[in-house]
Design a protein around this motif. Structure first.
Motif, mmCIF file in Angstrom:
data_model
loop_
_atom_site.group_PDB
_atom_site.id
_atom_site.type_symbol
_atom_site.label_atom_id
_atom_site.label_comp_id
_atom_site.label_asym_id
_atom_site.label_seq_id
_atom_site.Cartn_x
_atom_site.Cartn_y
_atom_site.Cartn_z
ATOM 1 N N ALA A 32 -7.631 -10.995 -7.901
ATOM 2 C CA ALA A 32 -6.800 -10.003 -7.213
ATOM 3 C C ALA A 32 -7.446 -8.622 -7.245
ATOM 4 O O ALA A 32 -7.448 -7.899 -6.243
ATOM 5 N N ARG A 33 -8.004 -8.242 -8.389
ATOM 6 C CA ARG A 33 -8.649 -6.925 -8.481
ATOM 7 C C ARG A 33 -9.908 -6.870 -7.622
ATOM 8 O O ARG A 33 -10.240 -5.841 -7.039
ATOM 9 N N ARG A 34 -10.619 -7.985 -7.519
ATOM 10 C CA ARG A 34 -11.823 -8.025 -6.703
ATOM 11 C C ARG A 34 -11.485 -7.860 -5.227
ATOM 12 O O ARG A 34 -12.228 -7.249 -4.479
ATOM 13 N N ARG A 35 -10.363 -8.415 -4.811
ATOM 14 C CA ARG A 35 -9.931 -8.256 -3.418
ATOM 15 C C ARG A 35 -9.529 -6.818 -3.119
ATOM 16 O O ARG A 35 -9.595 -6.383 -1.982
ATOM 17 N N GLY A 36 -9.058 -6.104 -4.137
ATOM 18 C CA GLY A 36 -8.736 -4.695 -3.982
ATOM 19 C C GLY A 36 -7.412 -4.403 -3.300
ATOM 20 O O GLY A 36 -7.120 -3.270 -2.998
ATOM 21 N N VAL A 37 -6.619 -5.418 -3.050
ATOM 22 C CA VAL A 37 -5.339 -5.205 -2.391
ATOM 23 C C VAL A 37 -4.265 -5.038 -3.452
ATOM 24 O O VAL A 37 -4.094 -5.882 -4.314
ATOM 25 N N THR A 38 -3.564 -3.928 -3.413
ATOM 26 C CA THR A 38 -2.467 -3.727 -4.349
ATOM 27 C C THR A 38 -1.155 -3.951 -3.619
ATOM 28 O O THR A 38 -1.008 -3.536 -2.460
ATOM 29 N N PRO A 39 -0.196 -4.608 -4.267
ATOM 30 C CA PRO A 39 1.065 -4.875 -3.589
ATOM 31 C C PRO A 39 1.828 -3.584 -3.304
ATOM 32 O O PRO A 39 1.745 -2.619 -4.050
ATOM 33 N N VAL A 40 2.552 -3.596 -2.195
ATOM 34 C CA VAL A 40 3.330 -2.423 -1.798
ATOM 35 C C VAL A 40 4.494 -2.231 -2.762
ATOM 36 O O VAL A 40 4.794 -1.131 -3.174
#
Length: 184
Positions: free
Chosen positions: A124-132
Protein backbone atom coordinates in the motif's frame (compact mmCIF):
# COMPACT_ATOMS: atom_id res chain seq x y z
CA UNK A 1 40.04 -2.38 -52.53
CA UNK A 2 37.87 -2.87 -49.46
CA UNK A 3 35.34 -5.57 -48.99
CA UNK A 4 31.68 -4.77 -48.52
CA UNK A 5 29.96 -6.39 -45.49
CA UNK A 6 26.38 -7.51 -45.77
CA UNK A 7 24.13 -8.12 -42.79
CA UNK A 8 22.12 -11.28 -42.68
CA UNK A 9 18.40 -10.66 -43.19
CA UNK A 10 16.18 -10.49 -40.11
CA UNK A 11 14.09 -13.62 -39.60
CA UNK A 12 10.68 -13.20 -38.00
CA UNK A 13 9.38 -16.20 -36.09
CA UNK A 14 5.91 -16.73 -34.74
CA UNK A 15 5.56 -16.58 -30.94
CA UNK A 16 4.64 -19.79 -29.18
CA UNK A 17 1.11 -20.35 -27.88
CA UNK A 18 2.38 -21.28 -24.39
CA UNK A 19 1.05 -19.13 -21.58
CA UNK A 20 2.16 -19.30 -17.94
CA UNK A 21 -0.34 -20.33 -15.30
CA UNK A 22 -1.91 -17.71 -13.03
CA UNK A 23 -0.03 -16.87 -9.82
CA UNK A 24 -1.62 -17.49 -6.43
CA UNK A 25 -1.46 -14.97 -3.55
CA UNK A 26 1.67 -16.52 -1.98
CA UNK A 27 3.57 -16.38 -5.29
CA UNK A 28 2.61 -12.72 -5.79
CA UNK A 29 3.76 -11.92 -2.24
CA UNK A 30 7.11 -13.58 -2.99
CA UNK A 31 7.48 -11.53 -6.17
CA UNK A 32 6.83 -8.31 -4.24
CA UNK A 33 9.31 -9.36 -1.56
CA UNK A 34 11.97 -10.13 -4.19
CA UNK A 35 11.36 -6.82 -5.94
CA UNK A 36 11.75 -4.92 -2.67
CA UNK A 37 14.89 -6.82 -1.60
CA UNK A 38 17.52 -4.50 -3.15
CA UNK A 39 15.81 -1.44 -1.64
CA UNK A 40 15.57 -2.80 1.90
CA UNK A 41 19.08 -1.68 2.83
CA UNK A 42 18.26 1.85 1.66
CA UNK A 43 15.19 2.14 3.89
CA UNK A 44 16.55 0.35 6.94
CA UNK A 45 14.13 -2.56 6.46
CA UNK A 46 14.08 -5.13 9.23
CA UNK A 47 12.30 -8.47 8.96
CA UNK A 48 8.75 -7.92 10.16
CA UNK A 49 8.38 -11.15 12.12
CA UNK A 50 9.82 -14.61 12.43
CA UNK A 51 7.76 -17.01 10.34
CA UNK A 52 6.38 -19.63 12.71
CA UNK A 53 4.12 -22.61 12.25
CA UNK A 54 0.54 -21.32 12.61
CA UNK A 55 -0.35 -23.80 15.39
CA UNK A 56 2.53 -22.69 17.60
CA UNK A 57 1.85 -19.14 18.71
CA UNK A 58 5.14 -19.02 20.56
CA UNK A 59 7.81 -21.71 20.28
CA UNK A 60 8.52 -23.05 23.77
CA UNK A 61 11.48 -25.34 24.46
CA UNK A 62 10.64 -28.62 26.24
CA UNK A 63 12.69 -27.74 29.33
CA UNK A 64 10.82 -24.45 29.95
CA UNK A 65 8.97 -24.09 33.23
CA UNK A 66 5.21 -24.09 32.43
CA UNK A 67 4.73 -20.94 34.51
CA UNK A 68 6.90 -19.01 32.02
CA UNK A 69 5.24 -20.38 28.87
CA UNK A 70 2.32 -18.52 27.23
CA UNK A 71 -0.73 -18.82 29.45
CA UNK A 72 -4.33 -19.17 28.27
CA UNK A 73 -6.47 -16.47 29.86
CA UNK A 74 -10.11 -17.04 30.86
CA UNK A 75 -12.79 -14.70 29.49
CA UNK A 76 -13.51 -12.99 32.83
CA UNK A 77 -9.90 -11.64 32.94
CA UNK A 78 -10.04 -10.12 29.45
CA UNK A 79 -11.48 -6.81 28.25
CA UNK A 80 -14.92 -6.62 26.64
CA UNK A 81 -14.37 -8.10 23.14
CA UNK A 82 -16.95 -6.04 21.22
CA UNK A 83 -15.49 -2.58 21.84
CA UNK A 84 -11.93 -3.89 21.83
CA UNK A 85 -12.45 -5.57 18.46
CA UNK A 86 -14.08 -2.43 17.06
CA UNK A 87 -10.92 -0.41 17.80
CA UNK A 88 -8.48 -3.13 16.73
CA UNK A 89 -10.30 -3.76 13.43
CA UNK A 90 -10.03 -0.10 12.55
CA UNK A 91 -6.31 -0.09 13.41
CA UNK A 92 -5.66 -3.25 11.34
CA UNK A 93 -7.42 -1.73 8.31
CA UNK A 94 -5.32 1.42 8.67
CA UNK A 95 -2.21 -0.78 8.72
CA UNK A 96 -3.37 -2.62 5.59
CA UNK A 97 -3.90 0.68 3.76
CA UNK A 98 -0.44 2.00 4.74
CA UNK A 99 -1.67 4.81 7.01
CA UNK A 100 -0.54 3.30 10.33
CA UNK A 101 2.73 1.48 11.17
CA UNK A 102 2.21 -2.25 11.71
CA UNK A 103 4.25 -2.41 14.89
CA UNK A 104 1.35 -0.68 16.67
CA UNK A 105 -0.81 -3.82 16.32
CA UNK A 106 1.93 -6.48 16.48
CA UNK A 107 1.31 -7.23 20.17
CA UNK A 108 -2.26 -8.37 19.49
CA UNK A 109 -1.71 -10.84 16.64
CA UNK A 110 0.26 -13.96 15.81
CA UNK A 111 3.61 -13.50 14.05
CA UNK A 112 2.32 -15.08 10.82
CA UNK A 113 -0.69 -12.77 10.68
CA UNK A 114 1.49 -9.77 11.52
CA UNK A 115 3.83 -10.68 8.67
CA UNK A 116 0.86 -10.79 6.28
CA UNK A 117 -0.31 -7.34 7.46
CA UNK A 118 3.26 -6.02 7.05
CA UNK A 119 3.38 -7.18 3.43
CA UNK A 120 0.06 -5.50 2.68
CA UNK A 121 1.31 -2.33 4.39
CA UNK A 122 4.45 -2.26 2.24
CA UNK A 123 2.44 -2.77 -0.95
CA UNK A 124 0.00 0.00 0.00
CA UNK A 125 2.80 2.44 0.83
CA UNK A 126 4.59 1.60 -2.41
CA UNK A 127 1.45 2.43 -4.38
CA UNK A 128 1.37 5.80 -2.62
CA UNK A 129 -2.41 6.04 -2.49
CA UNK A 130 -3.77 7.17 0.85
CA UNK A 131 -7.44 6.58 1.63
CA UNK A 132 -9.71 9.62 1.65
CA UNK A 133 -11.47 8.43 4.82
CA UNK A 134 -10.65 6.04 7.61
CA UNK A 135 -12.53 2.76 7.79
CA UNK A 136 -15.93 2.97 9.49
CA UNK A 137 -16.86 -0.03 11.63
CA UNK A 138 -20.61 -0.53 11.15
CA UNK A 139 -21.35 -3.66 13.20
CA UNK A 140 -19.52 -6.26 15.27
CA UNK A 141 -21.14 -9.66 15.80
CA UNK A 142 -19.50 -11.80 18.51
CA UNK A 143 -19.67 -15.56 19.09
CA UNK A 144 -17.86 -17.22 22.00
CA UNK A 145 -17.50 -20.96 21.24
CA UNK A 146 -15.40 -21.58 24.36
CA UNK A 147 -13.99 -19.76 27.38
CA UNK A 148 -11.35 -17.28 26.20
CA UNK A 149 -12.13 -17.74 22.48
CA UNK A 150 -14.04 -15.23 20.36
CA UNK A 151 -15.07 -15.54 16.73
CA UNK A 152 -16.46 -12.36 15.25
CA UNK A 153 -17.72 -10.87 12.04
CA UNK A 154 -17.16 -7.18 11.51
CA UNK A 155 -19.08 -5.14 8.93
CA UNK A 156 -16.82 -2.37 7.64
CA UNK A 157 -17.12 0.53 5.21
CA UNK A 158 -13.62 0.48 3.72
CA UNK A 159 -12.33 2.07 0.50
CA UNK A 160 -15.82 3.11 -0.55
CA UNK A 161 -17.36 -0.35 -0.18
CA UNK A 162 -19.13 -2.31 2.51
CA UNK A 163 -16.97 -5.32 3.36
CA UNK A 164 -16.99 -8.15 5.87
CA UNK A 165 -14.11 -9.14 8.11
CA UNK A 166 -13.95 -12.44 9.99
CA UNK A 167 -11.73 -12.51 13.08
CA UNK A 168 -10.79 -15.23 15.57
CA UNK A 169 -9.22 -14.19 18.89
CA UNK A 170 -7.96 -16.15 21.86
CA UNK A 171 -7.11 -15.00 25.36
CA UNK A 172 -3.36 -15.31 25.81
CA UNK A 173 -1.17 -13.83 28.55
CA UNK A 174 -3.89 -11.49 29.80
CA UNK A 175 -4.81 -9.98 26.40
CA UNK A 176 -6.76 -10.81 23.29
CA UNK A 177 -4.63 -12.18 20.46
CA UNK A 178 -5.90 -12.33 16.86
CA UNK A 179 -5.07 -15.73 15.37
CA UNK A 180 -7.07 -15.53 12.10
CA UNK A 181 -8.33 -12.68 9.97
CA UNK A 182 -10.08 -12.64 6.59
CA UNK A 183 -11.29 -9.55 4.77
CA UNK A 184 -13.94 -10.13 2.10
Amino acid sequence: MGQTAYATPLQIRQASAWQPSALDDDAVDLLYADAAAPRRADHGYVQAAIDLHPVDLHPVPDDTDPLFAPQATPRRQLPEPQEWLRQLSSAILECMSGVRPTNQVARWMTPRLHDRICRLNVIARRRGVTPVRCAVIRRVHICEPDDGIVEASVVVQYEGRIRAMAVRMIGMDGRWMVTALELG
